[in-house]
Design an enzyme around this catalytic site. Structure first.
Site, PDB file in Angstrom:
ATOM      1  N   HIS A   1      -9.846  -1.302  -6.848  1.00 48.77           N
ATOM      2  CA  HIS A   1      -9.247  -0.171  -6.140  1.00 48.77           C
ATOM      3  C   HIS A   1      -8.035   0.292  -6.964  1.00 48.77           C
ATOM      4  CE1 HIS A   1      -8.421   2.516  -2.912  1.00 48.77           C
ATOM      5  NE2 HIS A   1      -7.311   1.924  -2.536  1.00 48.77           N
TER       6      HIS A   1
ATOM      7  N   CYS B   1      -8.902   5.882   2.423  1.00 48.56           N
ATOM      8  CA  CYS B   1      -9.285   5.770   1.010  1.00 48.56           C
ATOM      9  C   CYS B   1     -10.552   4.947   0.769  1.00 48.56           C
ATOM     10  CB  CYS B   1      -8.123   5.185   0.230  1.00 48.56           C
ATOM     11  SG  CYS B   1      -6.582   6.008   0.622  1.00 48.56           S
TER      12      CYS B   1
ATOM     13  N   HIS C   1      -5.838   9.038  -7.661  1.00 48.21           N
ATOM     14  CA  HIS C   1      -6.489   8.458  -6.486  1.00 48.21           C
ATOM     15  C   HIS C   1      -7.098   9.611  -5.693  1.00 48.21           C
ATOM     16  CE1 HIS C   1      -7.678   6.274  -3.139  1.00 48.21           C
ATOM     17  NE2 HIS C   1      -6.533   5.766  -2.709  1.00 48.21           N
TER      18      HIS C   1
END
Lengths: 297, 379
Positions: B275, B142, B309
């Site tokens: 994040h 990620c 995400h």
């Protein structure tokens, strides 16, 4: 700026603790005794890419303050396939373990975890030139910060690659040479006996051949990292040696070729060659060409 | 959220999430929320005016084409400059692979597996645009796109390149959705970043690319940029394969080192684009790390309740949002928030907020303990 190789280690089809020799394919990877370097309880939970990667990084002298920069063209294929099998077999409940271990940076992350290493930790995945991309990143790091970097490549084989090759009519001798393995080099700004003087990824064969010729290398280690073999070009009077005879074909075999070159430049003769300067010419199909120049210091 | 910078800006300003029910993924056992682009591969290419491209490619590749095409229509890339491309993806052509793999084996079309390689996306882009340039793909889960941006910045700073396209792409897939669900961190409801009741992420799909260029090169072609990438760092948490450490060590290191590269103090940061995945573990660990780095926590939010995400694309999507923040002096809303995390008490920006923004810090953290921070600054 040059990157000096201080140590190198691989897991490959080459026999362990023996002179470098050409291998008959198909050939299995010669796994070391992982217990020597990794606690057995941990080994049981590791996929083969992770085991090969950690072992070769440690064998090459990885320290907790070394950035880890590695390549993998296809990543952790076994766990990726295992998770897909899980999705097929058990539509409702799947085990997370293969998913966790399927990410391309599983190996670099596990090396960091094993060492308690908080440094730069990167996985490049540019097909057959993933190692060269890593080496370019590593040489830039040394130029910026000095010190040492662990740079390498890891690739894992699954039978599906054979199946795909057969269905797409890849010739059987190429397919039989498909292999796997890992290699890590500990490179530093501090001089040692062997230097990497340049690493480039070229987009055309002609450009790559020109880079090799300009380097004045005494031997060209040629090889294919792609699933289909392209003929090696001519380098005029400079002798060539096909490194895939020693590594097999996989997307990170140029990392193993660099480890081989390190051994040659450290004095080991292969096929009677004892060059002082070596160029690795790695071709991935018609798309990418890795050129790495190594020399005695 | 749409295609292009303008549609994304409008959507952010509207405060309406891009997350809804996922329709396009075969073989899911129940309904999922996700940030899905409701277009086929053919439609994605057609909407970008890329009808000449053979549509037998992965969805991640199509998303990359769409975003890069928009970028190229708005910048002068090439033209004698020394150029590179640093891409990022976490699962590459997995959407194509799984469509074959989960079918009856006897009917597999083996050519579709050739889309699987993550590096294939660059090969397709370079072939289509006729690019012969240094390119690589970074895959650190990620944080991938943030790392691509970091390498692009380092290549320019070294003087080797004038212009580098950096960014990332990831399509939704059964593989990643079921994967995060198997870890019990895929929320069955809409995700709630930094909320005490958060129960996991919703995935999204996206691609975003940014042109990084040296000051001199931009000046030579008469271009005036509004934003500089001033800070970057990647540090490893070295704690667990997937979870973040309770003290957020890797995150503290990446934020601190990025501030050092930017030559800034924590109090210089006006807005943090966190994040903030909405997993219980990330948001707690990131909150603790932020509190450790910032004695006074600046305005912060996670935009993942807008986009989902988007994995390897997240760092690039959020880089674009960070640039917009500086250009518009806006901190983006953290949707779906009601209650502070009990242990930290931090309250994100609940609505899109006007304030003077000169420096934005953007975090991207991934599996393998991979923590990256970027800092964007006004010029």
């Amino acid at each position: 700026m040059k990157a000096y190789i201080h140590h190198a280690a691989s897991v490959s089809v080459q026999p362990l603790n023996a002179p470098i020799q050409a291998v008959e394919f198909p050939a299995d990877v010669q796994h070391p005794d992982y217990k020597d370097r990794i606690p057995p309880a941990k080994i049981r939970r590791m996929g083969s890419a992770v085991k090969m990667g950690i072992w070769s990084a440690l064998e090459a002298g990885a320290q907790s303050e070394d950035p880890i920069i590695m390549g993998s063209g296809l990543g952790c294929l076994k766990d990726s396939e295992r998770f897909l099998e899980g999705l097929r077999g058990a539509p409702d409940i799947v085990s997370p373990t293969p998913f966790i271990q399927s990410t391309h940076n599983t190996v670099s992350g596990q090396i960091a975890l094993h060492l308690g290493n908080h440094l730069y930790n990167i996985t490049h995945t540019q097909n057959g030139v993933s190692f060269e991309a890593s080496l370019i990143d590593a040489m830039l790091w040394l130029q910026e910060k000095q010190g040492y970097v662990m740079v390498g490549g890891v690739e894992e084989h699954i039978p599906l690659l054979h199946e795909i090759a057969d269905n797409l009519n890849v010739n059987s001798s190429t397919r039989d040479a498909y292999s796997e393995g890992s290699a890590f080099l500990r490179v530093g700004s501090k001089p040692s006996d062997v230097a990497i003087s340049a690493c480039t990824i070229a987009g055309s064969r002609e450009e790559a051949v020109e880079l090799v010729l300009q380097s004045k290398a005494e031997l060209v280690l040629t090889g294919n990292s792609g699933p289909v073999v392209m003929a090696a070009p001519s380098f005029g009077p400079v002798p060539t040696l096909d490194y895939t005879r020693f590594t097999g074909i996989h997307m990170s075999n140029s990392a193993q070729a660099a480890a081989l070159a390190f051994r040659m430049l450290s004095g080991e003769s292969i096929d009677h060659h004892q060059p002082r300067k070596v160029a690795i010419f790695n071709q991935y199909l018609d798309a990418s060409f890795g050129v790495t120049i190594l020399e005695q210091n | 959220m749409g295609r292009g910078v303008q549609e994304h800006t409008n959507r952010l300003l509207s405060g309406l999430t891009g997350i809804g029910r996922v329709h396009r993924i075969d073989g899911l056992p129940h309904e999922y929320y996700g940030g899905e682009l409701n277009q086929s591969v053919e439609e994605i290419l057609a909407n970008a005016g890329l009808t000449s491209i053979d549509s037998r490619l992965s969805r991640s590749t199509a998303l990359a084409f769409s975003a890069i095409q928009e970028l190229l229509e708005n910048v002068d890339f090439g033209g004698g400059k020394r150029c590179a491309l640093i891409n990022a993806t976490s699962v590459g052509g997995m959407d194509t692979t799984e469509q074959e793999y989960l079918r009856n084996r006897e009917s597999w079309d083996y050519t579709r597996f050739l889309q699987h390689n993550l590096g294939q996306i660059n090969d397709r882009l370079c072939a289509h645009y006729g690019w012969n340039l240094f390119n690589t793909t970074m895959s650190t889960a990620c944080s991938s796109a943030a790392n691509a941006m970091m390498l692009g910045a380092r290549l320019i700073r070294s003087g080797q390149y004038d212009q580098v396209i950096v960014g990332g792409t990831d399509a939704l897939s059964n593989f990643t959705m079921r994967g995060f669900e198997s870890l019990m961190i895929y929320d069955a409801e809409l995700c709630r970043p930094f909320d005490d009741t958060r129960a996991g992420l919703n995935l999204g799909e996206a691609a975003a690319y940014v042109l990084l260029e040296s000051e001199q090169s931009a000046r030579e072609r008469g271009h005036t940029a509004n934003v500089r990438l001033t800070g970057w760092a990647n540090a490893n948490d070295a704690f667990h394969a997937t979870a973040s450490s309770p003290d957020g060590k890797g995150a503290v290191l990446s934020m601190t080192q990025a501030l050092e590269v930017a030559n800034l103090q924590p109090e210089d940061i006006d807005y943090i684009n966190a994040h903030g995945t909405a997993t219980p573990n990330n948001d707690l660990s990131e909150s603790i790390a932020i509190k450790q780095v910032f004695s006074e926590v600046p305005v912060f939010s996670s935009t993942k309740a807008f986009t989902g995400h988007t994995l390897a694309a997240a760092g690039a999507i959020e880089a674009v949002f960070s640039v917009l923040s500086i250009e518009k002096n806006l901190a983006w809303a953290n949707l779906n928030w009601t209650t502070p995390i009990a242990d930290t008490g931090l309250v994100p920006a609940l609505e899109t907020t006007s304030l003077e923004i000169n420096h934005v810090l953007s975090n991207s953290f991934g599996f393998g303990g991979n923590n990256s921070t970027l800092i964007f600054s006004s010029i």
